[in-house]
Design a protein around this motif. Structure first.
Motif, PDB file in Angstrom:
ATOM      1  N   ILE A  49      44.963  33.160  24.473  1.00  0.00           N
ATOM      2  CA  ILE A  49      44.396  33.146  25.685  1.00  0.00           C
ATOM      3  C   ILE A  49      43.642  34.330  26.506  1.00  0.00           C
ATOM      4  O   ILE A  49      42.829  35.029  26.450  1.00  0.00           O
ATOM      5  N   ARG A 104      40.590  34.757  23.486  1.00  0.00           N
ATOM      6  CA  ARG A 104      39.398  34.036  24.196  1.00  0.00           C
ATOM      7  C   ARG A 104      38.812  34.785  25.616  1.00  0.00           C
ATOM      8  O   ARG A 104      37.920  34.545  25.672  1.00  0.00           O
ATOM      9  N   SER A 105      39.854  34.785  26.446  1.00  0.00           N
ATOM     10  CA  SER A 105      39.324  35.800  28.044  1.00  0.00           C
ATOM     11  C   SER A 105      38.236  37.133  27.318  1.00  0.00           C
ATOM     12  O   SER A 105      37.727  36.668  28.453  1.00  0.00           O
ATOM     13  N   ASN A 156      50.977  30.663  31.168  1.00  0.00           N
ATOM     14  CA  ASN A 156      49.713  30.330  31.113  1.00  0.00           C
ATOM     15  C   ASN A 156      50.083  30.007  32.159  1.00  0.00           C
ATOM     16  O   ASN A 156      48.084  30.159  32.227  1.00  0.00           O
ATOM     17  N   GLU A 169      45.978  32.411  33.421  1.00  0.00           N
ATOM     18  CA  GLU A 169      44.768  31.832  33.342  1.00  0.00           C
ATOM     19  C   GLU A 169      44.642  31.660  35.255  1.00  0.00           C
ATOM     20  O   GLU A 169      43.346  31.305  35.632  1.00  0.00           O
TER      21      GLU A 169
END
Length: 97
Positions: free
Chosen positions: A72, A75-76, A32, A36
């Motif tokens: 993730i 979503r990105s 993660n 990110e």
């Protein structure tokens, strides 16, 4: 990412890709953070097509067997969707399949 020159991004992604492939079990707790702080911000530049293939491989390797990482990434991709660039849209759609 202030200019269009992304010197070394492709080389950096090759290193990250090889590290993730070789040390996948060790990397699980850092997935993660890596996503990110390093990989997802690379979706923003207009010239993402120069390194999208390597970025895609990193996303896939990190997402293998980890649904949280997949969420993730999805979503990105939706967050940074390139509304004005059709070629970049195609690159992003390749990530979904």
């Amino acid at each position: 990412y202030e200019n269009d020159h992304h010197n070394g991004v492709k080389d950096m992604l090759i290193l990250i890709k090889s590290f993730v492939i070789l040390n996948h079990s060790v990397m699980k707790r850092w997935n993660n953070v890596l996503l990110e702080r390093v990989l997802i911000p690379l979706l923003r530049p207009a010239k993402v097509s120069t390194y999208m293939q390597d970025l895609s491989i990193c996303f896939r390797k990190l997402g293998e067997g980890n649904n949280a990482v997949k969420r993730i990434v999805i979503r990105s991709l939706v967050k940074f969707w390139p509304w004005k660039s059709h070629t970049k849209q195609i690159l992003f759609l390749d990530e979904f399949f």
